[in-house]
Design a protein around this motif. Structure first.
Motif, short mmCIF file in Angstrom:
data_model
loop_
_atom_site.label_atom_id
_atom_site.label_comp_id
_atom_site.label_asym_id
_atom_site.label_seq_id
_atom_site.Cartn_x
_atom_site.Cartn_y
_atom_site.Cartn_z
N UNK A 146 -50.34 -14.57 -17.97
CA UNK A 146 -49.45 -15.51 -18.64
C UNK A 146 -48.94 -14.92 -19.95
N UNK A 147 -49.83 -14.25 -20.70
CA UNK A 147 -49.40 -13.63 -21.96
C UNK A 147 -48.43 -12.49 -21.71
N UNK A 148 -48.65 -11.75 -20.65
CA UNK A 148 -47.72 -10.67 -20.31
C UNK A 148 -46.34 -11.26 -19.95
N UNK A 149 -46.35 -12.39 -19.22
CA UNK A 149 -45.09 -13.06 -18.89
C UNK A 149 -44.38 -13.51 -20.17
N UNK A 150 -45.13 -14.06 -21.12
CA UNK A 150 -44.54 -14.49 -22.38
C UNK A 150 -43.91 -13.30 -23.11
N UNK A 151 -44.63 -12.20 -23.16
CA UNK A 151 -44.12 -11.01 -23.84
C UNK A 151 -42.84 -10.50 -23.17
N UNK A 152 -42.86 -10.42 -21.84
CA UNK A 152 -41.66 -9.95 -21.12
C UNK A 152 -40.49 -10.93 -21.30
N UNK A 153 -40.79 -12.23 -21.32
CA UNK A 153 -39.74 -13.23 -21.53
C UNK A 153 -39.13 -13.08 -22.92
N UNK A 154 -39.99 -12.85 -23.91
CA UNK A 154 -39.49 -12.64 -25.27
C UNK A 154 -38.57 -11.42 -25.33
N UNK A 155 -38.96 -10.35 -24.68
CA UNK A 155 -38.12 -9.14 -24.66
C UNK A 155 -36.77 -9.42 -24.01
N UNK A 156 -36.77 -10.20 -22.93
CA UNK A 156 -35.50 -10.54 -22.26
C UNK A 156 -34.62 -11.41 -23.14
N UNK A 157 -35.23 -12.37 -23.85
CA UNK A 157 -34.44 -13.22 -24.75
C UNK A 157 -33.83 -12.37 -25.85
N UNK A 158 -34.58 -11.42 -26.38
CA UNK A 158 -34.06 -10.51 -27.40
C UNK A 158 -32.88 -9.72 -26.84
N UNK A 159 -33.00 -9.25 -25.60
CA UNK A 159 -31.92 -8.47 -24.97
C UNK A 159 -30.63 -9.28 -24.82
N UNK A 160 -30.75 -10.55 -24.44
CA UNK A 160 -29.53 -11.33 -24.18
C UNK A 160 -29.04 -12.09 -25.40
#
Length: 192
Positions: A152-166
């Motif tokens: 779940x924490x890895x998903x949160x981290x990857x989601x944060x990176x995607x939000x930063x990208x877009x």
């Protein structure tokens, strides 16, 4: 003899989860089998829903056989889309993956609907099963919860990176901090 062949096939499919589940990789083979013995085998027809978006999360499902589409309906995506189109989003998952992970150990609503694209056999691991695992083998329960939390924490981290990208870093952290801290403050107010 036919019954033994059927049992053998079920064990063979279950062993695919035991050997190949990314979620269970930090558990020993014995611990994996112990956890899966607490699961409930469910079969679904093609087109049938396992759960719907916003249902209470009562547990997770290991996909033993078949393909499932996780989907977010149009109205849930974006009510204010600029082009007036609200395209649904979906992704297909299959064995040895699992769906509904966030609901173990947390009281959450389902984020998506889960519909079977084929005939499916799932192994349901529900909150009472997790409670049983905690009583029978607390060490295995802790390892499973750690694996779930790490995912779940890895998903949160990857989601944060995607939000930063877009969008941008400020927007990403504003969303994270507001959902983390403002939600916490609001929850504390309702307790009083």
């Amino acid at each position: 003899m036919f019954g033994n062949n059927s049992k053998f096939q079920k064990m063979k499919k279950q062993s695919n989860i035991v050997k190949n589940s990314e979620l269970l990789k930090n558990l020993s083979i014995t611990e994996r089998y112990e956890l899966l013995q607490l699961c409930h085998r469910r079969t679904y027809k093609s087109g049938e829903y396992v759960y719907y978006r916003n249902d209470p999360g009562s547990g997770l499902y290991f996909i033993e056989e078949g393909k499932i589409q996780l989907q977010v309906e149009e109205e849930a995506i974006n009510q204010n889309s600029e082009d007036g189109k609200n395209e649904p989003y979906s992704i297909t998952v299959e064995s040895p993956q699992e769906i509904g992970l966030v609901s173990i150990g947390y009281e959450t609503k389902r984020l998506s609907s889960a519909q079977c694209l084929t005939e499916c056999t799932l192994l349901g691991f529900f909150t009472p099963d997790f409670e049983t695992l905690k009583k029978r083998n607390p060490q295995t329960a802790v390892k499973f919860l750690e694996a779930s939390s790490n995912r779940i924490m890895k998903q949160l981290d990857l989601s944060m990176q995607k939000i930063i990208e877009i969008s941008d870093t400020k927007t990403a952290f504003q969303i994270q901090f507001e959902t983390q801290y403002l939600h916490s403050v609001e929850s504390d107010k309702t307790i009083d």
